[in-house]
Write an enzyme that holds these catalytic residues in place. Structure first.
Site, PDB file in Angstrom:
ATOM      1  N   CYS A  60      10.354   4.487  -3.164  1.00 38.00           N
ATOM      2  CA  CYS A  60       8.957   4.070  -3.068  1.00 38.00           C
ATOM      3  C   CYS A  60       8.610   2.950  -4.047  1.00 38.00           C
ATOM      4  O   CYS A  60       8.740   3.100  -5.262  1.00 38.00           O
ATOM      5  CB  CYS A  60       8.025   5.252  -3.341  1.00 38.00           C
ATOM      6  SG  CYS A  60       6.280   4.808  -3.190  1.00 38.00           S
ATOM      7  N   ARG A  63       4.842   3.312  -6.636  1.00 37.76           N
ATOM      8  CA  ARG A  63       4.721   4.452  -7.552  1.00 37.76           C
ATOM      9  C   ARG A  63       3.840   4.209  -8.772  1.00 37.76           C
ATOM     10  O   ARG A  63       3.553   5.157  -9.518  1.00 37.76           O
ATOM     11  CB  ARG A  63       6.108   4.903  -8.006  1.00 37.76           C
ATOM     12  CG  ARG A  63       6.948   5.503  -6.888  1.00 37.76           C
ATOM     13  CD  ARG A  63       8.317   5.948  -7.380  1.00 37.76           C
ATOM     14  NE  ARG A  63       9.222   4.801  -7.564  1.00 37.76           N
ATOM     15  CZ  ARG A  63      10.450   4.948  -8.074  1.00 37.76           C
ATOM     16  NH1 ARG A  63      10.868   6.149  -8.475  1.00 37.76           N
ATOM     17  NH2 ARG A  63      11.239   3.895  -8.211  1.00 37.76           N
ATOM     18  N   TRP A 233      -1.408   3.525   1.176  1.00 41.52           N
ATOM     19  CA  TRP A 233      -1.821   2.418   2.050  1.00 41.52           C
ATOM     20  C   TRP A 233      -0.546   1.663   2.422  1.00 41.52           C
ATOM     21  O   TRP A 233       0.527   1.924   1.885  1.00 41.52           O
ATOM     22  CB  TRP A 233      -2.842   1.498   1.365  1.00 41.52           C
ATOM     23  CG  TRP A 233      -2.487   1.091  -0.021  1.00 41.52           C
ATOM     24  CD1 TRP A 233      -1.675   0.054  -0.401  1.00 41.52           C
ATOM     25  CD2 TRP A 233      -2.937   1.731  -1.228  1.00 41.52           C
ATOM     26  NE1 TRP A 233      -1.577   0.015  -1.762  1.00 41.52           N
ATOM     27  CE2 TRP A 233      -2.349   1.013  -2.293  1.00 41.52           C
ATOM     28  CE3 TRP A 233      -3.766   2.815  -1.507  1.00 41.52           C
ATOM     29  CZ2 TRP A 233      -2.578   1.365  -3.627  1.00 41.52           C
ATOM     30  CZ3 TRP A 233      -3.978   3.178  -2.827  1.00 41.52           C
ATOM     31  CH2 TRP A 233      -3.399   2.450  -3.860  1.00 41.52           C
ATOM     32  N   GLU A 238       5.650  -3.664   6.218  1.00 41.20           N
ATOM     33  CA  GLU A 238       5.969  -2.471   7.032  1.00 41.20           C
ATOM     34  C   GLU A 238       5.457  -2.670   8.460  1.00 41.20           C
ATOM     35  O   GLU A 238       6.123  -2.318   9.437  1.00 41.20           O
ATOM     36  CB  GLU A 238       5.316  -1.228   6.450  1.00 41.20           C
ATOM     37  CG  GLU A 238       5.779  -0.858   5.060  1.00 41.20           C
ATOM     38  CD  GLU A 238       5.120   0.411   4.598  1.00 41.20           C
ATOM     39  OE1 GLU A 238       5.575   1.503   4.987  1.00 41.20           O
ATOM     40  OE2 GLU A 238       4.139   0.333   3.828  1.00 41.20           O
TER      41      GLU A 238
END
Ligand code: HEM
Ligand SMILES: N/C(=N/c1cccc(CO[C@@H]2CCNC2)c1)c1cccs1
Length: 358
Positions: A60, A63, A233, A238
Site C-alpha cells: 500500500c 499508508r 480513496w 488505478e
C-alpha cells in the site's frame, strides 16, 4: 497465546500503558483462553490493530494516513440485513459528499475456521460484466463476469449496461447467500471528461468514487476477521492506467487514441503512452472537478516517502513490496522506483482469504 501477547505488548508500548496494566491484561487473556479457547479484544485494541494492519500493508502506497482510519466495530452484527445496514452507514460515512474518509467495518471473527459472516463481493461498489459466450464480447467490466453470473444465479437482474452496479452479496451461517441493491444515494460516480479533448469526453466513460475492498481477511493478535471491508480513496492510475486501460478490463486505449487522431499502426509512435497520459489526465481532472478526493501517483509517492521518514523516526522498520508500491504509469519518475524495500509481512495485517479448508 503467543500471538495474543505479542499484539498486546505492541498495543501497550504504542499506547503507553504501564507494565502493571500489561501484566493484568495478559493474565486475563490467559484465563479467558484457558476457559473458552478464545479471547476478545476491546474495541480500542481492535481499532489499534486495524490501523497497524494498514501500516503493515506492504503493497500500500497510501499508508501515511494509517492513524486516521475510522473503525466501525461490528462484531455483534450477525444477520445479512444487519450487515447491509452497517455497510450502507460505512459507505455514507466514507463518501462524505466526495471528501472521502478512510474507514473499516469489522464483522465477527472466525470460530473454529468458520466465518459467521461472508461477503462475496471483491469490492462493495463494482460494475457488472456480461459476457456473450457465443461471440466472447463483454459488456461492462470483464473482471466481474464470474461474480455477475453468481449474482444472476441468486435472482439478481442487471440492466445490461456497461455501468450496472452489482449488489451486495452476504452469506451468514446457516443461510443461503442474500443480495441487496445499494441505494442510489450512496453510490457516487464520476463522469470522465477531458479538459481540452472533447473526443475523449464523448466516449462516455465513468467510474465510481469509493473503492471498498471487501474480500480480504484481517488478522489481529491471532484472531481472524474474514469480513472486514475497508475503503480509502483512489490513486488516479488505478482507474486511468488499469481499470479503464487494461486490455482485459475496459480496454479504452485504442478508443482514446482514435479520439486523439493518433497513428496506431506502429508501436514507435508511442500512441499507447500518449493515450494513457491523456486518459489519466482526464481521470484526475474529472475527480477534481466533481469534488471527489483522488491522489495522483506523484503526490502519493511523496506521501509514502513522508510515511517512511516518520516510521524511521519511531524506530519502526518500513516494510514494502516494491513491485506493488511503484505506480503502473511513469514508475521511474517517482522516488519509490529508486529504492529497495524489505518485503517482510508483519502482523497485524490483511491477507487474501485462506483457500477453503481442504
Ligand atoms: C487512503 C487512501 C489509499 C490509497 C490512495 C491507497 C492506495 C493503494 C494502492 C494504489 C494499492 C495497490 C492496489 C492495486 O495495485 O491493485 C493499495 C494496496 C493495498 N492497500 Fe491501500 N490505499 C489507501 C488506503 C488503504 C486503507 C484504508 C487500507 C486498509 C485499512 C489499505 C490497505 C491496502 C492493502 C491491504 C493493499 C494490498 C491489496 C492486495 O494485496 O491485493 N489501503 N493501496
Ligand atoms: N485505492 C485503493 N486501492 C486498492 C487497495 C487494495 C486493493 C485494490 C485492488 O486490488 C485488486 C487485486 C490486485 N489488484 C486489483 C485496490 C483502496 C481500496 C480500499 C482501500 S484503499
Amino acid at each position: 497465546m503467543a500471538e495474543a501477547s505479542k499484539f498486546l505488548r505492541l498495543f501497550a508500548k504504542e499506547q503507553q500503558h504501564t507494565e502493571h496494566w500489561l501484566g493484568q491484561r495478559l493474565a486475563n487473556v490467559a484465563e479467558e483462553l484457558d476457559e473458552t479457547g478464545a479471547y476478545r479484544l476491546t474495541t480500542e485494541e481492535l481499532a489499534f490493530g486495524a490501523r497497524v494492519a494498514w501500516r503493515n500493508a506492504t503493497r500500500c502506497i497510501g499508508r501515511l494516513y494509517w492513524k486516521s482510519l475510522h473503525v466501525f466495530d461490528r462484531r455483534e452484527t450477525t444477520t445479512a440485513e444487519g450487515v447491509f445496514e452497517a455497510l450502507c452507514e460505512h459507505l455514507s460515512f466514507a463518501t462524505n459528499g466526495g471528501n472521502i474518509r478512510s474507514a473499516i467495518s469489522i464483522f465477527p471473527e472466525a470460530r473454529r475456521g468458520k466465518a459467521p459472516v461472508t461477503i462475496h463481493n471483491h469490492q462493495l461498489i463494482r460494475y457488472a460484466g456480461y459476457k456473450d459466450d457465443a461471440t466472447g464480447l463483454v459488456i461492462g467490466d470483464p473482471a466481474s463476469v464470474g461474480f455477475t453470473r453468481f449474482c444472476e444465479a441468486l435472482g439478481w437482474k442487471g440492466n445490461g449496461t456497461a455501468h450496472d452496479i452489482l449488489p451486495l452479496v452476504v452469506e451468514t451461517a446457516g443461510h443461503p447467500p442474500a443480495w441487496f441493491e445499494w441505494p442510489e444515494a450512496i453510490t457516487l460516480e464520476v463522469p470522465i471528461e477531458h479538459p481540452t479533448e472533447p473526443g475523449i469526453t464523448a466516449l462516455g466513460m465513468k467510474w465510481y468514487a469509493v473503492p471498498v475492498i471487501s474480500d480480504m481477511r484481517l488478522e489481529i493478535g491471532g484472531i481472524s476477521y474474514p469480513a472486514a471491508p475497508f475503503n480509502g480513496w483512489y490513486m488516479g492510475t488505478e482507474v486511468g492506467a488499469r481499470n479503464l486501460a487494461d486490455a482485459g478490463r475496459y480496454d479504452m486505449l485504442p478508443k482514446v487514441a482514435a479520439a486523439l487522431g493518433l497513428d496506431t499502426a506502429h508501436h514507435f509512435t508511442l500512441w499507447k503512452d500518449r493515450a494513457l497520459l491523456e486518459l489519466n489526465t482526464a481521470v484526475l481532472h474529472s475527480f477534481r472537478e466533481n469534488g471527489v478526493k483522488m491522489v495522483d501517483h506523484h503526490t502519493a509517492a511523496e506521501q509514502h516517502e513522508h510515511f517512511e521518514r516518520i516510521e524511521c523516526r519511531h524506530g519502526r522498520k518500513v516494510t514494502g513490496e516494491w513491485a506493488w508500491l511503484i505506480p503502473p504509469m511513469s514508475p521511474a519518475a517517482t522516488s519509490i522506483f529508486h529504492k529497495e524495500y524489505d518485503a517482510t509481512v508483519l502482523k497485524p495485517n490483511f491477507f487474501y482469504p485462506e483457500k477453503e479448508a481442504r
